[in-house]
Design an enzyme around this catalytic site. Structure first.
Site, mmCIF file in Angstrom:
data_model
loop_
_atom_site.group_PDB
_atom_site.id
_atom_site.type_symbol
_atom_site.label_atom_id
_atom_site.label_comp_id
_atom_site.label_asym_id
_atom_site.label_seq_id
_atom_site.Cartn_x
_atom_site.Cartn_y
_atom_site.Cartn_z
ATOM 1 N N ARG A 1 0.790 -1.237 0.000
ATOM 2 C CA ARG A 1 0.000 0.000 0.000
ATOM 3 C C ARG A 1 0.827 1.295 0.000
ATOM 4 O O ARG A 1 0.251 2.381 -0.085
ATOM 5 C CB ARG A 1 -0.981 0.047 1.182
ATOM 6 C CG ARG A 1 -2.050 -1.017 1.150
ATOM 7 C CD ARG A 1 -3.268 -0.600 1.928
ATOM 8 N NE ARG A 1 -2.986 -0.359 3.324
ATOM 9 C CZ ARG A 1 -3.854 0.214 4.168
ATOM 10 N NH1 ARG A 1 -5.052 0.605 3.733
ATOM 11 N NH2 ARG A 1 -3.539 0.393 5.448
ATOM 12 N N ASP A 2 2.146 1.210 0.081
ATOM 13 C CA ASP A 2 2.938 2.443 0.019
ATOM 14 C C ASP A 2 4.270 2.182 -0.672
ATOM 15 O O ASP A 2 5.319 2.660 -0.230
ATOM 16 C CB ASP A 2 3.169 3.019 1.418
ATOM 17 C CG ASP A 2 3.658 4.469 1.372
ATOM 18 O OD1 ASP A 2 3.322 5.182 0.410
ATOM 19 O OD2 ASP A 2 4.367 4.878 2.307
ATOM 20 N N LEU A 3 4.225 1.435 -1.780
ATOM 21 C CA LEU A 3 5.436 1.166 -2.531
ATOM 22 C C LEU A 3 5.863 2.424 -3.278
ATOM 23 O O LEU A 3 5.099 3.005 -4.033
ATOM 24 C CB LEU A 3 5.204 0.023 -3.526
ATOM 25 C CG LEU A 3 6.431 -0.383 -4.339
ATOM 26 C CD1 LEU A 3 7.492 -1.020 -3.439
ATOM 27 C CD2 LEU A 3 6.044 -1.327 -5.465
ATOM 28 N N ASN B 1 10.972 3.702 -0.279
ATOM 29 C CA ASN B 1 10.726 2.486 0.498
ATOM 30 C C ASN B 1 11.403 1.276 -0.127
ATOM 31 O O ASN B 1 11.017 0.133 0.130
ATOM 32 C CB ASN B 1 9.219 2.236 0.648
ATOM 33 C CG ASN B 1 8.604 3.132 1.696
ATOM 34 O OD1 ASN B 1 9.302 3.689 2.541
ATOM 35 N ND2 ASN B 1 7.290 3.296 1.647
ATOM 36 N N THR C 1 1.079 7.412 -0.748
ATOM 37 C CA THR C 1 1.781 8.573 -1.262
ATOM 38 C C THR C 1 1.217 8.970 -2.609
ATOM 39 O O THR C 1 1.169 8.154 -3.532
ATOM 40 C CB THR C 1 3.292 8.281 -1.399
ATOM 41 O OG1 THR C 1 3.805 7.885 -0.127
ATOM 42 C CG2 THR C 1 4.041 9.507 -1.880
#
Length: 242
Positions: free
Chosen positions: A50-52, A56, A91
């Protein structure tokens, strides 16, 4: 156990870009793809990150990538492929349309984020805040425009001129565009992505990507957003052993 110190390398930094020739970038793309495949298919629980995004992804001294920061990750069991939430996190610039608008997240949301990341790695540019003298499209729109005009190679970072494998670059761009298609069902699974990157088989034609309409650059940033998002830095962190 080894201890590591963090050092950031910026794709958008023209000096540090030179450290990332095409073989290194292609290795990073493939490594991230295999990491997502493990999360989506091979781990005990199906994990949706959910936040690749670039910041990260950690690189070791040999430029091998590792997906990090699972603070926003969700796990699903059995045959479940996703879920819906009222609390949209992530993001801007990497979130899929169905997640950002309707709160629907799935493995295909991660695939969308991966596609954005691939286009950023190939181009050395950020999706969000991308500027071009001929239009006001973001990076996805620019890549799509070049793809339709059969000019995809123009997307590649100029720093790759001496190390570029044209076939791999074009294949990576098309895979990236397949991953950012508007409708989740049109996006490939990560197992298909890994296969497409590793083989020379004919790729399907990409359809229109999500979130690529032209924007008014003078109005950008004025409107508020109710979406909680983490800071959108275009960075990859390198791990250096002490």
């Amino acid at each position: 156990m080894k201890k590591y110190a963090h050092k950031k390398a910026y794709f958008a930094d023209q000096t540090k870009n030179k450290l990332l020739d095409w073989p290194k970038r292609f290795n990073i793309i493939n490594g991230i793809a295999r990491g997502l495949l493990y999360l989506h298919q091979d781990s005990r629980l199906r994990i949706i990150h959910r936040d690749l995004k670039a910041s990260n992804v950690l690189l070791d001294t040999e430029m091998n990538p590792k997906i990090s920061d699972f603070g926003m990750a969700r796990s699903v069991t059995g045959n479940e492929m996703g879920a819906k939430t009222r609390n949209v996190v992530g993001t801007h610039g990497y979130m899929s349309p169905e997640y950002a608008v309707d709160g629907m997240f799935s493995v295909k949301s991660d695939v969308f984020s991966f596609g954005v990341l691939v286009l950023e790695i190939v181009s050395g540019k950020k999706n969000r805040g991308f500027m071009h003298q001929d239009h006001n499209l973001n990076l996805l729109g620019h890549a799509w425009k070049l793809y339709k005009d059969d000019r995809s190679l123009e997307l590649a970072d100029e720093q790759l001129a001496d190390s570029c494998n044209i076939s791999q670059v074009l294949r990576s761009i098309q895979v990236g565009l397949l991953c950012v298609q508007q409708h989740p069902d049109d996006r490939p699974s990560m197992s298909s992505v890994v296969h497409m990157l590793a083989n020379e088989s004919l790729l399907p034609k990409a359809k229109e990507p999500g979130f690529f309409t032209e924007r008014n650059i003078f109005d950008e940033g004025k409107s508020g957003s109710q979406t909680r998002s983490s800071k959108n830095e275009f960075t990859i962190t390198m791990l250096d052993p002490r």
